[in-house]
Design an enzyme around this catalytic site. Structure first.
Site, mmCIF file in Angstrom:
data_model
loop_
_atom_site.group_PDB
_atom_site.id
_atom_site.type_symbol
_atom_site.label_atom_id
_atom_site.label_comp_id
_atom_site.label_asym_id
_atom_site.label_seq_id
_atom_site.Cartn_x
_atom_site.Cartn_y
_atom_site.Cartn_z
ATOM 1 C CB SER A 188 -11.741 -17.627 5.095
ATOM 2 O OG SER A 188 -11.491 -16.436 5.809
ATOM 3 C CE LYS A 217 -4.011 -13.101 10.777
ATOM 4 N NZ LYS A 217 -2.639 -12.605 10.533
ATOM 5 C CB THR A 251 -10.827 -12.295 -1.478
ATOM 6 O OG1 THR A 251 -9.833 -13.259 -1.816
ATOM 7 C CG2 THR A 251 -11.980 -12.373 -2.468
ATOM 8 C CB ALA A 281 -10.160 -7.740 -4.912
ATOM 9 C CD GLN A 282 -11.021 -0.296 -4.768
ATOM 10 O OE1 GLN A 282 -10.570 0.315 -5.728
ATOM 11 N NE2 GLN A 282 -11.167 0.246 -3.565
ATOM 12 C CD GLU A 332 -8.256 -3.535 -13.436
ATOM 13 O OE1 GLU A 332 -7.268 -4.166 -13.019
ATOM 14 O OE2 GLU A 332 -9.357 -3.563 -12.871
ATOM 15 C CG HIS A 390 -2.639 -0.419 -6.630
ATOM 16 N ND1 HIS A 390 -3.065 0.834 -7.027
ATOM 17 C CD2 HIS A 390 -3.414 -1.301 -7.300
ATOM 18 C CE1 HIS A 390 -4.066 0.699 -7.891
ATOM 19 N NE2 HIS A 390 -4.290 -0.590 -8.076
ATOM 20 N NE ARG A 398 -1.492 -2.899 -10.490
ATOM 21 C CZ ARG A 398 -2.456 -3.671 -10.027
ATOM 22 N NH1 ARG A 398 -2.204 -4.521 -9.064
ATOM 23 N NH2 ARG A 398 -3.669 -3.608 -10.509
ATOM 24 C CG HIS A 426 -2.100 -4.023 -4.527
ATOM 25 N ND1 HIS A 426 -3.263 -3.742 -3.865
ATOM 26 C CD2 HIS A 426 -2.469 -4.589 -5.711
ATOM 27 C CE1 HIS A 426 -4.295 -4.121 -4.594
ATOM 28 N NE2 HIS A 426 -3.846 -4.660 -5.712
ATOM 29 C CD GLU A 429 -1.062 -11.324 -1.948
ATOM 30 O OE1 GLU A 429 -2.275 -11.104 -1.763
ATOM 31 O OE2 GLU A 429 -0.180 -10.469 -1.750
ATOM 32 N NE ARG A 447 -1.499 -9.312 -8.585
ATOM 33 C CZ ARG A 447 -2.509 -8.464 -8.673
ATOM 34 N NH1 ARG A 447 -3.475 -8.660 -9.556
ATOM 35 N NH2 ARG A 447 -2.583 -7.428 -7.866
HETATM 36 C C1 SIN Z 1 -7.218 -2.531 -8.845
HETATM 37 O O1 SIN Z 1 -8.430 -2.533 -8.801
HETATM 38 O O2 SIN Z 1 -6.531 -1.636 -9.309
HETATM 39 C C2 SIN Z 1 -6.508 -3.703 -8.279
HETATM 40 C C3 SIN Z 1 -6.622 -4.835 -9.186
HETATM 41 C C4 SIN Z 1 -5.521 -5.793 -8.916
HETATM 42 O O3 SIN Z 1 -4.735 -5.606 -8.012
HETATM 43 O O4 SIN Z 1 -5.409 -6.739 -9.680
#
Ligand code: SIN
Length: 538
Positions: free
Chosen positions: A9, A32, A40, A43-44, A110, A235, A279, A340, A364, A375
């Site tokens: 979900s 679950k 999700t 996620a920021q 980013e 990350h 990254r 991450h 994912e 990614r």
């Molecule tokens: C982040 O906000 O740094 C994560 C973004 C992502 O993993 O795509």
């Protein structure tokens, strides 16, 4: 009408459920934990899409391919970047309120993006905003169906996937473990896996505890092809406090810098893009810097951004800092890499179809080829939306069709550790497994460490799945996946993207291809439902 079982979900599962319901299918959605709990939700940074006049689909494609380090499937990347903007507009229609200023929707930059193209909501609460909007949409559909006496969509929370049911080579449902340890089998014309990643494999992760790779493990046991599992993304910046909450890359996008323990910046000497290098490079550089300073975390200095911006643009991170007794407007904060995102997973085509008829994988849990070996930031929510939508479209068009992958066989049984051929395997302990994976198959890897880890893993077993509760099933899944990751990392004798081996530090052109594997005994698998105690049709 097709009976569809959706497992999971997060964005991928919820969107698949909504789309499938709207397309007239009958949907059973199982998850679950509680409905909103998912990767999700945490996620920021946001969701990347070429939506702005100074951007283009081609530029987004190019950035994605570059980040993927030669392992992306160009067809999947093209689909992702071409269809992304339409799916973002869909999310807006479902009620996601992306941040705006007087000129319209705002966007962040980013790492490894050549343009600012990352939409965000609630500052750094993008995932939470998307999750909330889709949970509300799914619940509204379910309530409406219920009020009209229909069963177009039913939701089962706190219900875990145990295994897939395979009849004569076709997935025909799943065995589930619900509240009060009640097992049952749900039959379905199609199963859509949207169970997310497996951050719980590692000692340090930004993922919630539910991220135990249940879908990949079940698909593997059922005989589905998996791919690229050696590529796990770390990350660069999790807050180095218990729980390792994420500190978004967007903070560096706004100008924050990384400092060693003596207060000097170390990234400019490593990459021309410094803190906004890809990254994997930033994560490895931080790990090396930590090693050189006795394991102490590095520092992220965001003080130059000012309190107002930090608190308005990054309220989630501000709260996490505050909970840890840190004021990031006044002082640099300690950060370190953490597991991450999993680029590998159940192999699919660009319609979410797996190698097994009746089985789809989106988000994912899937390896679409859109991410390659590394990614691009904020492409994961986009991938979840784009491929969930396509999987539902494929339900109508292509029942029975499934892709072929050129596979290598993976041995079903693992060699016992050297010198202990007669030893009884011991039941795996989750923390020990996480420590092993962190040390041997983490940011830095080498052949000797991976071989030792493979031998150790061979000496462990999981609790009998027929008897196991949720935690034991999860740990069993993690053991299966840990073995797969270590074996794949050992087999890939090069460094590429997120997979870096000290004994093979270079990228080898001849290895620029994905590795599709399947259980050696997959063809003999007929059913995985022997533990079912009750059968119901959905
Ligand atoms: C982040 O906000 O740094 C994560 C973004 C992502 O993993 O795509």
């Amino acid at each position: 009408m097709t009976d569809v079982l959706v497992v999971g979900s997060g964005l991928a599962g919820l969107l698949a459920a909504v789309r499938a319901t709207d397309a007239g299918h009958r949907v059973t959605l199982v998850t679950k934990a509680a409905l909103p709990e998912s990767n999700t939700r945490y996620a920021q940074g946001g969701i990347a899409a070429a939506l702005f006049p100074d951007d283009s689909t081609d530029a987004h494609i190019l950035d994605t391919l570059r980040a993927g380090a030669g392992l992306c499937d160009p067809a999947a990347v093209t689909v992702l970047c071409e269809e992304g903007p339409a799916r973002v507009r869909d999310l807006i229609r479902f009620g996601v309120d992306f941040d705006r200023d007087e000129s319209g929707i705002t966007r962040g930059l980013e790492a490894a993006h050549s343009r600012s193209r990352v939409l965000h909501a609630g500052g750094d609460a993008t995932g939470a905003a998307i999750e909330a909007a889709l949970v509300a949409t799914v619940r509204e559909r379910a309530n409406r169906a219920h009020a009209l006496g229909g069963d177009q969509i039913t939701i089962h929370e706190h219900t875990m996937l145990v295994d897939l049911v395979v009849d004569a080579g076709r997935v025909s449902g799943a065995t589930l473990l619900g509240p009060h340890d009640r097992r049952r089998t749900v039959t379905a014309d199609a199963v859509i896996l949207a169970t997310g990643g497996a951050g719980a494999l590692y000692r340090h992760t930004t993922n919630p505890a539910i991220a135990t790779g249940d879908g990949v493990a079940a698909a593997w046991r059922a005989g589905a092809v998996i791919a690229d599992v050696e590529f796990y993304q770390f990350h660069p910046t999790a807050l180095a406090v218990p729980g390792t909450p994420l500190v978004s890359e967007a903070v560096r996008g706004e100008g924050a810098v990384l400092l060693g323990s003596t207060g000097e910046r170390f990234m400019p000497a490593i990459h021309p893009d410094a803190e906004l290098a890809p990254r994997d490079i930033v994560a490895r550089s931080i790990a090396a810097q930590m090693q050189s300073q006795g394991g102490a975390p590095v520092l992220l200095d965001a003080t130059g951004l000012g309190r107002d911006l930090l608190e308005s643009r990054f309220p989630t991170i501000t709260a996490a800092c505050r909970a840890a007794g840190l004021d990031w407007a006044l002082e640099p904060i300690p950060v370190a890499p953490a597991a991450h995102y999993w680029m590998g997973g159940v192999a699919t085509d660009v319609w979410g179809r797996t190698s097994l008829p009746g089985l789809f994988a989106v988000g994912e849990v899937a390896r679409t080829g859109a991410h390659g070996a590394n990614r691009l930031a904020s492409n994961s929510l986009l991938e979840a939306a784009v491929f969930a939508d396509r999987a539902v479209r494929a339900l109508a068009e292509t029942t029975g069709r499934h892709p072929h992958f050129d596979t290598e066989l993976h041995p079903a049984h693992h060699e016992p550790p050297a010198g202990s051929a007669d030893a009884e395997p011991v039941v795996v302990e989750r923390t020990t497994l996480q420590n092993l994976l962190w040390e041997a198959a983490g940011v830095h890897r080498d052949g000797a460490g991976l071989a030792d880890a493979a031998a150790t893993l061979a000496g462990w077993r999981s609790v009998d799945r027929a008897e196991a509760g949720v935690a034991e099933l999860e740990t069993g899944n993690l053991l299966d996946l840990g073995r797969l990751i270590v074996a794949a990392a050992l087999a890939r004798e090069e460094s590429r993207g997120a997979h870096h081996r000290a004994d093979f530090p270079d990228t080898r052109l001849e290895l620029a291809r994905p590795r599709f594997t399947v259980r050696a005994d997959a063809r003999t698998l007929v059913t995985a439902s022997s533990t079912a105690s009750e059968a119901i049709a959905c």
